[in-house]
Design a protein around this motif. Structure first.
Motif, PDB file in Angstrom:
ATOM      1  N   VAL A 189      16.311 -25.325 -12.304  1.00  0.00           N
ATOM      2  CA  VAL A 189      15.186 -25.448 -11.355  1.00  0.00           C
ATOM      3  C   VAL A 189      15.272 -24.356 -10.524  1.00  0.00           C
ATOM      4  O   VAL A 189      14.471 -23.772  -9.772  1.00  0.00           O
ATOM      5  CB  VAL A 189      15.018 -26.759 -10.652  1.00  0.00           C
ATOM      6  N   VAL A 190      16.720 -24.133 -10.086  1.00  0.00           N
ATOM      7  CA  VAL A 190      16.792 -23.061  -8.744  1.00  0.00           C
ATOM      8  C   VAL A 190      16.548 -21.743  -9.578  1.00  0.00           C
ATOM      9  O   VAL A 190      15.985 -20.828  -9.003  1.00  0.00           O
ATOM     10  CB  VAL A 190      18.280 -23.155  -8.489  1.00  0.00           C
ATOM     11  N   THR A 191      17.027 -21.466 -10.782  1.00  0.00           N
ATOM     12  CA  THR A 191      16.710 -20.267 -11.685  1.00  0.00           C
ATOM     13  C   THR A 191      15.241 -19.962 -11.659  1.00  0.00           C
ATOM     14  O   THR A 191      14.692 -18.891 -11.401  1.00  0.00           O
ATOM     15  CB  THR A 191      17.328 -20.462 -12.966  1.00  0.00           C
ATOM     16  N   VAL A 192      14.370 -20.821 -12.181  1.00  0.00           N
ATOM     17  CA  VAL A 192      12.921 -20.479 -12.287  1.00  0.00           C
ATOM     18  C   VAL A 192      12.406 -20.461 -11.012  1.00  0.00           C
ATOM     19  O   VAL A 192      11.416 -19.546 -10.807  1.00  0.00           O
ATOM     20  CB  VAL A 192      12.460 -21.760 -12.830  1.00  0.00           C
ATOM     21  N   THR A 193      12.603 -21.381  -9.928  1.00  0.00           N
ATOM     22  CA  THR A 193      11.892 -20.849  -8.760  1.00  0.00           C
ATOM     23  C   THR A 193      12.562 -19.849  -7.993  1.00  0.00           C
ATOM     24  O   THR A 193      11.953 -19.031  -7.338  1.00  0.00           O
ATOM     25  CB  THR A 193      12.053 -22.315  -7.534  1.00  0.00           C
ATOM     26  N   GLY A 194      13.814 -19.455  -8.108  1.00  0.00           N
ATOM     27  CA  GLY A 194      14.512 -18.369  -7.615  1.00  0.00           C
ATOM     28  C   GLY A 194      13.646 -17.130  -8.154  1.00  0.00           C
ATOM     29  O   GLY A 194      13.557 -16.076  -7.492  1.00  0.00           O
ATOM     30  N   THR A 195      13.624 -16.960  -9.542  1.00  0.00           N
ATOM     31  CA  THR A 195      13.142 -15.890 -10.071  1.00  0.00           C
ATOM     32  C   THR A 195      11.277 -15.596  -9.533  1.00  0.00           C
ATOM     33  O   THR A 195      11.234 -14.644  -9.273  1.00  0.00           O
ATOM     34  CB  THR A 195      13.040 -16.140 -11.682  1.00  0.00           C
ATOM     35  N   THR A 196      11.027 -16.867  -9.350  1.00  0.00           N
ATOM     36  CA  THR A 196       9.419 -16.649  -8.943  1.00  0.00           C
ATOM     37  C   THR A 196       9.588 -16.167  -7.624  1.00  0.00           C
ATOM     38  O   THR A 196       8.823 -15.237  -7.328  1.00  0.00           O
ATOM     39  CB  THR A 196       8.601 -18.190  -8.885  1.00  0.00           C
ATOM     40  N   ILE A 197      10.291 -16.725  -6.677  1.00  0.00           N
ATOM     41  CA  ILE A 197      10.365 -16.088  -5.279  1.00  0.00           C
ATOM     42  C   ILE A 197      11.040 -14.570  -5.380  1.00  0.00           C
ATOM     43  O   ILE A 197      10.642 -13.568  -4.513  1.00  0.00           O
ATOM     44  CB  ILE A 197      11.735 -16.944  -4.537  1.00  0.00           C
ATOM     45  N   LEU A 198      11.932 -14.418  -6.101  1.00  0.00           N
ATOM     46  CA  LEU A 198      12.467 -13.189  -6.404  1.00  0.00           C
ATOM     47  C   LEU A 198      11.132 -11.870  -6.586  1.00  0.00           C
ATOM     48  O   LEU A 198      11.279 -10.913  -6.033  1.00  0.00           O
ATOM     49  CB  LEU A 198      13.517 -12.909  -7.428  1.00  0.00           C
ATOM     50  N   GLY A 199      10.483 -12.419  -7.639  1.00  0.00           N
ATOM     51  CA  GLY A 199       9.203 -11.737  -8.025  1.00  0.00           C
ATOM     52  C   GLY A 199       8.399 -11.319  -6.897  1.00  0.00           C
ATOM     53  O   GLY A 199       7.653 -10.092  -6.431  1.00  0.00           O
ATOM     54  N   GLY A 200       8.208 -12.367  -5.848  1.00  0.00           N
ATOM     55  CA  GLY A 200       7.288 -12.177  -4.672  1.00  0.00           C
ATOM     56  C   GLY A 200       7.964 -11.367  -3.883  1.00  0.00           C
ATOM     57  O   GLY A 200       7.396 -10.332  -3.137  1.00  0.00           O
ATOM     58  N   LEU A 201       9.431 -11.268  -3.397  1.00  0.00           N
ATOM     59  CA  LEU A 201      10.078 -10.411  -2.507  1.00  0.00           C
ATOM     60  C   LEU A 201       9.986  -8.956  -3.114  1.00  0.00           C
ATOM     61  O   LEU A 201       9.921  -8.136  -2.174  1.00  0.00           O
ATOM     62  CB  LEU A 201      11.435 -10.879  -2.556  1.00  0.00           C
ATOM     63  N   LEU A 202      10.421  -8.716  -4.587  1.00  0.00           N
ATOM     64  CA  LEU A 202      10.287  -7.464  -4.953  1.00  0.00           C
ATOM     65  C   LEU A 202       8.659  -6.698  -4.922  1.00  0.00           C
ATOM     66  O   LEU A 202       8.470  -5.620  -4.762  1.00  0.00           O
ATOM     67  CB  LEU A 202      10.509  -7.521  -6.533  1.00  0.00           C
ATOM     68  N   PHE A 203       7.731  -7.560  -4.904  1.00  0.00           N
ATOM     69  CA  PHE A 203       6.498  -7.225  -4.581  1.00  0.00           C
ATOM     70  C   PHE A 203       6.138  -6.798  -3.176  1.00  0.00           C
ATOM     71  O   PHE A 203       5.568  -5.688  -3.128  1.00  0.00           O
ATOM     72  CB  PHE A 203       5.203  -8.471  -5.047  1.00  0.00           C
ATOM     73  N   ALA A 204       6.936  -7.424  -2.298  1.00  0.00           N
ATOM     74  CA  ALA A 204       6.689  -6.878  -0.830  1.00  0.00           C
ATOM     75  C   ALA A 204       7.452  -5.807  -0.716  1.00  0.00           C
ATOM     76  O   ALA A 204       6.955  -4.905   0.293  1.00  0.00           O
ATOM     77  CB  ALA A 204       7.346  -8.183   0.031  1.00  0.00           C
ATOM     78  N   ASP A 205       8.550  -5.669  -1.326  1.00  0.00           N
ATOM     79  CA  ASP A 205       9.480  -4.331  -1.152  1.00  0.00           C
ATOM     80  C   ASP A 205       8.569  -3.254  -1.796  1.00  0.00           C
ATOM     81  O   ASP A 205       8.727  -2.178  -1.131  1.00  0.00           O
ATOM     82  CB  ASP A 205      10.846  -4.640  -2.046  1.00  0.00           C
ATOM     83  N   GLY A 206       7.936  -3.485  -2.920  1.00  0.00           N
ATOM     84  CA  GLY A 206       7.204  -2.276  -3.423  1.00  0.00           C
ATOM     85  C   GLY A 206       6.112  -2.094  -2.516  1.00  0.00           C
ATOM     86  O   GLY A 206       5.824  -0.784  -2.344  1.00  0.00           O
ATOM     87  N   ILE A 207       5.385  -2.940  -1.997  1.00  0.00           N
ATOM     88  CA  ILE A 207       4.520  -2.513  -0.981  1.00  0.00           C
ATOM     89  C   ILE A 207       5.005  -1.889   0.230  1.00  0.00           C
ATOM     90  O   ILE A 207       4.535  -0.868   0.703  1.00  0.00           O
ATOM     91  CB  ILE A 207       3.825  -3.941  -0.284  1.00  0.00           C
ATOM     92  N   ARG A 208       6.167  -2.211   0.662  1.00  0.00           N
ATOM     93  CA  ARG A 208       6.644  -1.594   1.734  1.00  0.00           C
ATOM     94  C   ARG A 208       7.126  -0.038   1.475  1.00  0.00           C
ATOM     95  O   ARG A 208       7.082   0.877   2.385  1.00  0.00           O
ATOM     96  CB  ARG A 208       8.244  -2.246   2.398  1.00  0.00           C
ATOM     97  N   LEU A 209       7.701   0.170   0.177  1.00  0.00           N
ATOM     98  CA  LEU A 209       7.935   1.608  -0.078  1.00  0.00           C
ATOM     99  C   LEU A 209       6.664   2.193  -0.271  1.00  0.00           C
ATOM    100  O   LEU A 209       6.880   3.554  -0.083  1.00  0.00           O
ATOM    101  CB  LEU A 209       8.605   1.272  -1.676  1.00  0.00           C
ATOM    102  N   TRP A 210       5.663   1.730  -0.926  1.00  0.00           N
ATOM    103  CA  TRP A 210       4.322   2.460  -0.987  1.00  0.00           C
ATOM    104  C   TRP A 210       3.910   2.888   0.415  1.00  0.00           C
ATOM    105  O   TRP A 210       3.260   3.816   0.543  1.00  0.00           O
ATOM    106  CB  TRP A 210       3.392   1.589  -1.808  1.00  0.00           C
ATOM    107  N   ALA A 211       3.894   1.713   1.258  1.00  0.00           N
ATOM    108  CA  ALA A 211       3.256   2.089   2.798  1.00  0.00           C
ATOM    109  C   ALA A 211       4.215   3.209   3.347  1.00  0.00           C
ATOM    110  O   ALA A 211       3.635   3.809   4.300  1.00  0.00           O
ATOM    111  CB  ALA A 211       3.320   0.791   3.546  1.00  0.00           C
ATOM    112  N   ASN A 212       5.511   3.429   3.137  1.00  0.00           N
ATOM    113  CA  ASN A 212       6.311   4.177   3.895  1.00  0.00           C
ATOM    114  C   ASN A 212       6.586   5.504   3.131  1.00  0.00           C
ATOM    115  O   ASN A 212       7.523   6.370   3.492  1.00  0.00           O
ATOM    116  CB  ASN A 212       7.701   3.528   4.127  1.00  0.00           C
ATOM    117  N   ARG A 213       5.838   5.741   2.058  1.00  0.00           N
ATOM    118  CA  ARG A 213       6.088   6.923   1.056  1.00  0.00           C
ATOM    119  C   ARG A 213       5.731   8.070   2.218  1.00  0.00           C
ATOM    120  O   ARG A 213       4.809   8.073   2.804  1.00  0.00           O
ATOM    121  CB  ARG A 213       5.087   6.832  -0.070  1.00  0.00           C
TER     122      ARG A 213
END
Length: 309
Positions: free
Chosen positions: A282-306
């Motif tokens: 359960v932790v793996t599945v939910t953690g992976t989902t959360i990880l995807g959200g955090l990576l999406f936010a990281d991508g937005i931050r990198l794009w905005a700060n390009r």
């Protein structure tokens, strides 16, 4: 690309450390899966045989390594009661994902609209309501919000169901079954995020280029959307991504209150059974989902700060 790869490696490292911690914590709980499955009346020989069957007589690092090796091949193993963890997850995770996804969508819409309105009219009547109102809902846990919603809309007004009924697919039988659980999850997170949106917009509005846009006579909404929001977006996206994890955690509690057919009851039973494999899955599945959200936010931050230093 190196920055993105570094972010992915760090996030995966955190998830791996969390899974290892799950194994340690469950192992430290009183009793074990063999005793939980066989019951108090089981004799020592039966318990020892069951422990050997479940691999509990092996060192914890070895059990973790074996389980992780199975996960890498897509096999989460079996529960202490002999059920396939993959089958249990396939039957329950989609429902929890549906509930949390709708809740985060509602949270995003409310937080953006209310936060931008607050930023445009910081001294208006709406701001005077939003400021204390958002502070109040942030302080109230999801289970309290859920209880109040049941009391008002189910018991007093008899408008919405207090429990969730499912159809043959295992999903809620109708959209009305989702309203109260979604609202219970979204209210606290919307309160938090709209304050983040307002704060991020206020910080971005202090930039010199915003003053230039105002002096050029651009409408305030144009200034907000074109010149303020893009600079506030990294902070806002990170806040929303963090809320994904909070919503999944809150969903497990809210599901229990509304008898929602998700992973809430499953995770409660797995902890009661000291079922390490199921808890970790359960932790793996939910953690992976959360990880995807955090990576999406990281991508937005990198794009905005390009291009910025």
């Amino acid at each position: 690309m190196k920055a993105v790869a570094g972010l992915v490696v760090r996030r995966l490292g955190l998830l791996l450390a969390l899974l290892a911690l799950v194994f340690v914590v469950v192992d430290l709980l009183p009793g074990n899966a063999a005793r939980a499955v066989l019951g108090r009346d089981a004799d020592a020989d039966r318990i020892a045989a069951k422990e050997h069957e479940l691999g509990l007589d092996r060192p914890l690092p070895v059990r973790f390594a074996d389980w992780l090796g199975g996960v890498l091949t897509g096999d989460f193993g079996t529960t202490a009661r002999g059920q396939s963890v993959n089958d249990l997850l396939a039957g329950k995770f989609p429902q929890t994902l549906l509930l949390a996804s709708i809740a985060i969508a509602v949270t995003v819409v409310i937080a953006l609209l209310a936060g931008m309105w607050w930023a445009l009219r910081p001294a208006g009547i709406a701001a005077r309501i939003i400021r204390p109102g958002s502070a109040f809902v942030i302080a109230v846990p999801e289970f309290v919000v859920a209880t109040i919603l049941v009391l008002v809309f189910s018991l007093w007004l008899d408008l919405l169901p207090a429990v969730t009924f499912t159809d043959r697919s295992g999903f809620p039988a109708g959209p009305q079954m989702l309203i109260l659980p979604v609202v219970a999850l979204a209210i606290p997170q919307a309160g938090w995020n709209l304050r983040v949106v307002r704060g991020a917009l206020a910080d971005a509005a202090a930039a010199p280029h915003v003053d230039n846009a105002i002096l050029n006579g651009l409408p305030e909404r144009t200034v907000l959307i074109r010149h303020v929001l893009p600079f506030a977006l990294p902070t806002i996206a990170t806040s929303f991504a963090t809320s994904v994890g909070t919503l999944f955690g809150g969903a497990l509690v809210v599901e229990t209150i509304f008898n929602y057919p998700g992973m809430g009851a499953m995770i409660a039973g797995s902890v009661s059974d000291r079922d390490t494999a199921l808890v970790a899955a359960v932790v793996t599945v939910t953690g992976t989902t959360i990880l995807g959200g955090l990576l999406f936010a990281d991508g937005i931050r990198l794009w905005a700060n390009r291009g910025r230093r």
